[in-house]
Design an enzyme around this catalytic site. Structure first.
Site, PDB file in Angstrom:
ATOM      1  N   TYR A  67       0.859  -1.184   0.000  1.00 19.72           N
ATOM      2  CA  TYR A  67       0.000   0.000   0.000  1.00 19.72           C
ATOM      3  C   TYR A  67       0.893   1.231   0.000  1.00 19.72           C
ATOM      4  O   TYR A  67       1.857   1.303   0.781  1.00 19.72           O
ATOM      5  CB  TYR A  67      -0.895   0.007   1.253  1.00 19.72           C
ATOM      6  CG  TYR A  67      -1.714   1.285   1.337  1.00 19.72           C
ATOM      7  CD1 TYR A  67      -2.983   1.356   0.781  1.00 19.72           C
ATOM      8  CD2 TYR A  67      -1.174   2.436   1.928  1.00 19.72           C
ATOM      9  CE1 TYR A  67      -3.701   2.535   0.816  1.00 19.72           C
ATOM     10  CE2 TYR A  67      -1.895   3.621   1.959  1.00 19.72           C
ATOM     11  CZ  TYR A  67      -3.158   3.661   1.412  1.00 19.72           C
ATOM     12  OH  TYR A  67      -3.871   4.833   1.432  1.00 19.72           O
TER      13      TYR A  67
ATOM     14  N   GLU B 154      -2.846   7.543  -4.461  1.00 18.17           N
ATOM     15  CA  GLU B 154      -2.914   6.284  -3.716  1.00 18.17           C
ATOM     16  C   GLU B 154      -2.719   5.127  -4.681  1.00 18.17           C
ATOM     17  O   GLU B 154      -3.448   5.020  -5.670  1.00 18.17           O
ATOM     18  CB  GLU B 154      -4.275   6.152  -3.014  1.00 18.17           C
ATOM     19  CG  GLU B 154      -4.356   4.931  -2.110  1.00 18.17           C
ATOM     20  CD  GLU B 154      -5.742   4.746  -1.497  1.00 18.17           C
ATOM     21  OE1 GLU B 154      -6.723   4.607  -2.252  1.00 18.17           O
ATOM     22  OE2 GLU B 154      -5.838   4.738  -0.256  1.00 18.17           O
TER      23      GLU B 154
END
Ligand code: GDP
Ligand code: MN
Length: 389
Positions: free
Chosen positions: A108, A196
């Site tokens: 992530y 992101e």
């Protein structure tokens, strides 16, 4: 402004971040052709301004070009509901067809502005592939936070710290640092509010690939990026929000309330929402008419609030300064007349020309209750809503 995944990936590729080979299309026939150019398995992905697509049928693994056609046909033109879209979902007008990545490890990574610190921060985790909220809840110790200096940027030693925390293969460390450096550069140069990448993947043959990408651009900086402005997709915006942004009004839809709020200024909007809560009710929306709204703009603002099917009462809370109360009142009255609105309106109006404003409202055909202050407004809202229940 939000970008679609395919647009975000194009930007990342421009900055040297590896992405899977693929193309976007709006037709099943073309999806079939794109799949033919990909050897091996492919992934077909709904392009909407939302994550959580994987769990909602918006990301599919396909093995053949017939599969590509069939999946594209099902997904295109549908309305995809994910845990992020709200119950109405978002229309899928395009799909991205990409070569499938052999995933060994999902990382992530996000960059955004920390509003408390006022600096960019980078969040990374070895637990990629699931939503960050879930990582934060189930394994907060796996979240690695890096605070960046806006002047220095993401220094080499910080990049090294991050890549060490991710326990990636040693051969890929310097590559990973280069990629993260590029992502940070893109974040700054394109005035992003968020990048992101979830997941950023280490493949089974030890390559790094951005398998998903989300980028938001700061609306206030868009004037510096005409090329990015063109990427705006109004089909992903709520109809009323789109109307508001066309008139340069800030309108925010809220779920679960009955009170439409027209205010001037963000602080007053917050206070007004507190008051509706205090009255035991929830706001259905709030619309900030801003500082110096014209009558035309007010008219549209009133219509937008009144067109929200959840709204049963409109609360107008105006502290007129540069915005003149008589102009606002005229706008409301004209809008109400045009649409023959019967929605009850509770008004507090103070400041510049407020007496004229109030008399314009009182002399109109509209169902107006004017009150001195917000506390009285709250009581009236309470009474009116309990009468309708
Ligand atoms: P999101 O659900 O909207 O965040 O969409 P993603 O692009 O992140 O896809 C959801 C999940 O599907 C990812 O977390 C991956 O686990 C999986 N996925 C997506 N693309 C691929 C791929 O090319 N190969 C494999 N093996 N899995 C993939
Ligand atoms: Mn994702």
């Amino acid at each position: 402004m939000n970008l679609h995944e395919y647009q975000a990936k194009k930007l990342l590729a421009d900055y040297g971040v590896p992405i899977p080979k693929g193309k976007v299309t709006s037709s099943p026939e073309e999806a079939e052709i794109i799949k033919k150019e990909i050897s091996g398995k492919a992934i077909i992905k709904a392009q909407i301004h939302s994550g959580g697509r994987g769990k909602s049928g918006g990301v599919k693994l396909i093995s053949s070009s017939e599969d590509a056609y069939d999946s594209a046909k099902t997904i295109l033109g549908s309305n995809l509901i994910t845990y992020q879209t709200g119950p109405k979902g978002l229309p899928v007008n395009n799909v991205l067809v990409e070569e499938a990545t052999n995933i060994d490890k999902e990382i992530y990574l996000s960059v955004f502005i920390d509003n408390d610190l006022g600096v960019p921060i980078v969040i990374t985790s070895t637990q990629g592939g699931v939503e960050i909220e879930e990582i934060a809840k189930n394994s907060p110790e796996k979240i690695f936070k890096t605070i960046c200096s806006p002047l220095v940027g993401l220094s080499p030693y910080k990049l090294r710290d991050i890549s060490m925390s991710l326990s990636i293969p040693p051969s890929e460390i310097s590559h990973m640092e280069k990629i993260m450096g590029s992502i940070y550069k893109l974040f700054i140069e394109k005035d992003c509010t968020l990048i992101e990448i979830n997941p950023l993947v280490i493949t089974s043959d030890n390559k790094i690939v951005a398998v998903d990408a989300k980028i938001n651009i700061d609306d206030d900086a868009l004037f510096r990026h005409p090329d990015l402005q063109e990427l705006n997709d109004p089909t992903q915006q709520e109809v009323l929000e789109k109307r508001a942004s066309d008139f340069d009004l800030s309108y925010v839809k809220l779920e679960g309330g009955k009170i439409g709020c027209m205010v001037n200024g963000a602080g007053l909007a917050m206070a007004t929402m507190d008051i509706t809560k205090w009255a035991g009710e929830n706001p259905a929306n709030f619309l900030d008419i801003g500082g110096s709204a014209s009558e035309k703009k007010i008219k549209e603002a009133f219509k937008i609030i009144d067109d929200d099917p959840d709204v049963e009462i409109i609360l107008v809370n105006l502290f007129a300064g540069i915005a003149r109360a008589d102009v606002v009142a005229n706008g409301i009255v004209k809008a109400g007349k045009e649409t023959q609105s019967t929605t009850p309106i509770v008004v507090t109006m103070r400041g510049t020309n407020s007496e004229q404003g109030l008399s314009i409202l009182k002399n109109s055909e509209l169902d107006i209750t004017s009150v001195e202050d917000l506390a009285s407004a709250a009581k009236i809202l309470k009474n009116k809503l309990s009468n309708t229940e």
